[in-house]
Write a protein that holds these residues in place. Structure first.
Motif, short mmCIF file in Angstrom:
data_model
loop_
_atom_site.label_atom_id
_atom_site.label_comp_id
_atom_site.label_asym_id
_atom_site.label_seq_id
_atom_site.Cartn_x
_atom_site.Cartn_y
_atom_site.Cartn_z
N LYS A 38 -4.13 2.95 9.95
CA LYS A 38 -3.05 3.87 9.57
C LYS A 38 -2.23 3.30 8.42
N SER A 39 -2.10 1.98 8.37
CA SER A 39 -1.40 1.35 7.26
C SER A 39 -2.19 1.53 5.96
N GLN A 40 -3.52 1.36 6.04
CA GLN A 40 -4.36 1.58 4.86
C GLN A 40 -4.29 3.03 4.39
N ARG A 41 -4.30 3.95 5.35
CA ARG A 41 -4.22 5.36 4.99
C ARG A 41 -2.91 5.68 4.28
N ASP A 42 -1.83 5.14 4.79
CA ASP A 42 -0.54 5.38 4.15
C ASP A 42 -0.55 4.88 2.70
N TYR A 43 -1.19 3.73 2.48
CA TYR A 43 -1.23 3.15 1.13
C TYR A 43 -2.03 4.05 0.19
N ILE A 44 -3.19 4.53 0.67
CA ILE A 44 -4.04 5.36 -0.18
C ILE A 44 -3.34 6.69 -0.51
N GLU A 45 -2.75 7.30 0.54
CA GLU A 45 -2.10 8.59 0.33
C GLU A 45 -0.91 8.49 -0.63
N ASN A 46 -0.31 7.33 -0.77
CA ASN A 46 0.86 7.14 -1.64
C ASN A 46 0.53 6.24 -2.83
N ALA A 47 -0.75 6.16 -3.18
CA ALA A 47 -1.18 5.22 -4.23
C ALA A 47 -0.50 5.50 -5.57
N ALA A 48 -0.41 6.79 -5.97
CA ALA A 48 0.19 7.13 -7.29
C ALA A 48 1.65 6.72 -7.34
N GLU A 49 2.39 7.05 -6.32
CA GLU A 49 3.81 6.70 -6.29
C GLU A 49 3.98 5.19 -6.25
#
Length: 565
Positions: A212-223
């Motif tokens: 879930k931590s990795q997913r959060d990072y990917i989903e917010n990669a641009a920001e």
């Protein structure tokens, strides 16, 4: 042993206090004087049903207290302690109050207890052979217990009980497997599918949180990339096209400005702190730059979400955490082994049941042998005792028949009484009158005592024995022999006998007289210890109904004769 019995407002007894002798005690008095109330008092402290109608008319409640010496009886002390009422100084206090209205109250060593607690404890302390209590020997279970106690077969009993319990455990397991085989198969299928599902996903503790931590990072990669670049520009300034100074440059310039006054102690401290800040900022810049070097592949997001979905499914069904899921899997594997309903497993259990049954049967046969041997000896000795208790021609017979195994063995035990020669043997309670049954109980107790005494046992199993109406239909020499047998039994147990016969009372170590005093309004009953001349006078009254010189002389002679050598 009963040390003291105190009674208040029970029937005609307003107040009475008895201190029985450790040996034989006789309770005497005119018919109708109220001797039965003494037995009622003992019954109350033994947990009997309370009867408000027996409360004295001018009182609100009846009260009875008994004090027992249990100094050497650790079993009784442990029983009292388990009820939350430990004994002090080897004494056990039981009291019972019976109000005219409301519920009775039982107190053990100062603590209120359920009435059933008194029943459990009192059965270890007192045995009453009265009109109703003596019928307990009519029950087959009680007869088997008595015979086993006489046989001294505790070792064989324990061996059998252990074998029987082992047999029933395996048998129950097999029956459960047979009776619920379809349910077991369904459960097996479920467990196998569940275990297979968990193993195919192969979760690891904490894996869902990491994903879930990795997913959060990917989903917010641009920001994250924008924020990272802005932060690096502010801190390092190497990529700033506007010529703005970075934080590291500003700190460096500040340090350089203070070098000229570094000799001043306060300035040196500030320079040191600025250098520390500079090092920390540089570490942060490095961490941010490294984070920026990670390549983020948006295509990984589908894979991670799919994995998180699978893990969440496991947690919902067998969680709530992955650690719980793995623990459930381990327990399921053990349960699966127990539910193995394969033909091979059933066959194994059937063989175990057959073997365990044979072992239990062999142990039951050994137990039966001890009972058969003891039954012949017990019946013969009791029959001999009956002859000395004015019941010559009467006979006790003990039959032992086979039946299916249960926790007590494979035997039906039946005590049968033959009241006179030529009579059929009938079960106890159907063939003997109240007086005959009391004397039969005395004979049983005498034989049991002599058996234990002969085996060198110091303590008799029942400390206090109470006999009521044991002298019905007895007189002359038979009465004297009855008293002597009671006195003999009193060598190993405390005896309390309610009697009308002077030949019985004369054998007692202590005698109490129950008498009724009439007043204008009602009658009251008193209980008095008689000693010396008073006892001679009471024996004389029992002999002839009067206290003439001749009856007094006969009474004195009787008391002198009635002593054990």
């Amino acid at each position: 042993m009963l040390e003291e019995l105190e009674i208040r407002a029970l029937g005609p007894i307003r107040q009475a206090r008895l201190t029985p002798h450790p040996g034989m005690n006789a309770i005497t008095g005119e018919t109708g004087a109220g001797k039965s109330m003494l037995l009622n008092a003992v019954e109350l402290i033994s947990g009997a049903q309370a009867q408000p109608s027996r409360v004295s008319p001018d009182s609100e409640q009846a009260w009875v207290q008994a004090i027992f010496d249990v100094d050497k009886d650790t079993d009784i002390q442990e029983l009292a302690a388990s009820a939350g009422s430990e004994c002090a100084d080897g004494q056990l206090f039981i009291n019972r109050s019976v109000p005219k209205n409301g519920r009775s109250r039982a107190v053990l060593n100062g603590h209120s207890v359920p009435r059933t607690v008194l029943t459990n404890i009192a059965t270890q302390l007192v045995t009453i052979h009265g009109q109703s209590e003596q019928l307990t020997i009519a029950h087959s279970a009680r007869q088997r217990e008595f015979l086993d106690s006489f046989a001294g077969n505790n070792e064989q009993k324990q061996t059998y009980i252990s074998a029987f319990n082992h047999y029933t455990r395996i048998k129950d397991k097999l029956e459960k497997l047979h009776n619920a085989q379809s349910e077991a198969i369904a459960q097996i299928d479920y467990l196998k599918d569940a275990i297979s599902r968990i193993e195919s996903i192969d979760p690891h503790v904490g894996e869902d949180e990491d994903l879930k931590s990795q997913r959060d990072y990917i989903e917010n990669a641009a920001e994250i990339a924008v924020a990272q670049a802005s932060a690096l520009s502010a801190l390092d300034g190497s990529d700033d096209d506007n010529g703005n100074e970075s934080v590291t440059e500003l700190i460096s310039r500040a340090i350089h400005s203070l070098r000229d006054v570094e000799s001043i102690e306060q300035m040196a401290d500030i320079i040191s702190r600025l250098e520390s800040v500079s090092d920390e900022v540089q570490d942060i810049v490095y961490a941010l730059s490294q984070l920026g070097d990670d390549e983020v592949n948006p295509q990984d997001l589908d894979r991670i979400n799919e994995r998180i979905h699978d893990l969440d499914e496991l947690s919902k069904r067998w969680g709530p955490t992955l650690e719980d899921v793995l623990e459930w899997k381990q327990k399921a594997q053990f349960e699966l082994e127990d539910l193995d309903a394969s033909p091979q497993r059933i066959h194994e259990l059937e063989e175990q049941v057959e073997q365990a049954h044979k072992i239990a049967q062999d142990a039951a046969k050994e137990l039966t042998q001890t009972r058969v041997k003891a039954s012949h000896e017990l019946a013969e000795k009791v029959t001999q005792e009956l002859a000395s208790l004015a019941m010559e021609g009467s006979e006790l017979r003990i039959s032992i028949t086979n039946r299916d195994l249960d926790i007590t063995g494979a035997d039906n035990v039946a005590f049968e009484f033959v009241p006179f020669p030529g009579s059929s043997a009938l079960p106890l309670g159907k063939s003997a009158s109240g007086g005959e049954l009391s004397r039969l109980m005395l004979a049983l107790e005498l034989v049991a005592f002599e058996n234990k005494h002969g085996q060198g046992q110091e303590n008799y199993s029942v400390p206090t024995l109470i006999f009521d109406e044991i002298d019905a239909g007895v007189g002359g020499k038979a009465a004297a022999e009855l008293g002597k047998r009671l006195a003999l039994l009193a060598r190993g147990a405390q005896i309390i006998v309610v009697t009308h016969l002077p030949q019985v009372a004369a054998w007692a170590d202590r005698q109490f007289v129950v008498s009724k005093e009439k007043t204008d309004d009602n009658a009251t009953t008193t209980v008095s210890l008689v000693e010396g001349n008073q006892r001679v006078e009471e024996i004389a009254r029992m002999l002839s109904g009067s206290q003439s010189d001749m009856s007094l002389q006969h009474a004195a002679e009787l008391l002198e004769e009635c002593t054990l050598s």
